[in-house]
Design a protein around this motif. Structure first.
Motif, PDB file in Angstrom:
ATOM      1  N   GLN A  26       0.736  -1.362   0.036  1.00 53.98           N
ATOM      2  CA  GLN A  26      -0.210   0.077   0.125  1.00 53.98           C
ATOM      3  C   GLN A  26       0.794   1.206   0.071  1.00 53.98           C
ATOM      4  N   THR A  29       1.951   1.721  -3.428  1.00 50.62           N
ATOM      5  CA  THR A  29       0.722   2.325  -4.203  1.00 50.62           C
ATOM      6  C   THR A  29       0.388   3.905  -4.128  1.00 50.62           C
ATOM      7  N   ALA A  30       0.558   4.285  -2.798  1.00 51.58           N
ATOM      8  CA  ALA A  30       0.351   5.502  -2.442  1.00 51.58           C
ATOM      9  C   ALA A  30       1.452   6.474  -3.159  1.00 51.58           C
ATOM     10  N   PHE A  42       1.873   4.094   5.803  1.00 54.16           N
ATOM     11  CA  PHE A  42       1.786   2.626   5.428  1.00 54.16           C
ATOM     12  C   PHE A  42       3.055   2.091   5.702  1.00 54.16           C
TER      13      PHE A  42
END
Length: 107
Positions: A26, A29-30, A42
Motif C-alpha cells: 500500500q 501504491t500511495a 503505510f
C-alpha cells in the motif's frame, strides 16, 4: 511446546508478516499516486506489523531457550519464509517510496 501452541505461533507469524507486506505494498501504491504522507504512514504500519511478527517469533525462541522444544515442521518453515519475505519486501518498498519522492521532486 504443544502442537496447538505451535500452530498458534505459526499463524501469528504468518498473519503479522502478511499484514506487514500488505502495508508495504500500500505504501508503494500511495507513493506511485504521489501521496507521500499516506505512503509514509503505510511504511510505519508495515514496521509495526513486522515488530509484532518478531515478537511472536521471539516468544517462540525464548521458550526454546528455556527447554520447551519447538517442533520445526513445514508449517514453521512456511511461517519463517513469510517473515523473511516480508522483511525483504518492506526494505524494497522503502526504497521505492524514496525513488518516487525523488522523481516527484524533479518534476
Amino acid at each position: 511446546m504443544a502442537q496447538e501452541d505451535n500452530m498458534q505461533v505459526v499463524m501469528g507469524i504468518i498473519m503479522e508478516a502478511g499484514n506487514a507486506k500488505a502495508a508495504a505494498m500500500q505504501a508503494i501504491t500511495a507513493a506511485k499516486a504521489g501521496d507521500f504522507d499516506k505512503a509514509d504512514e503505510f511504511v510505519k504500519q508495515a514496521n509495526k506489523d513486522l515488530v509484532n511478527a518478531h515478537n511472536v517469533q521471539t516468544d517462540m525462541l525464548t521458550k526454546e531457550a528455556q527447554g520447551d522444544h519447538v517442533k520445526v515442521d513445514l508449517y514453521m518453515v512456511h511461517a519463517q519464509d513469510h517473515l523473511m519475505t516480508a522483511i525483504t519486501f518492506i526494505d524494497l518498498a522503502k526504497e521505492i517510496v524514496e525513488l518516487y519522492k525523488k522523481v516527484a521532486d524533479k518534476d
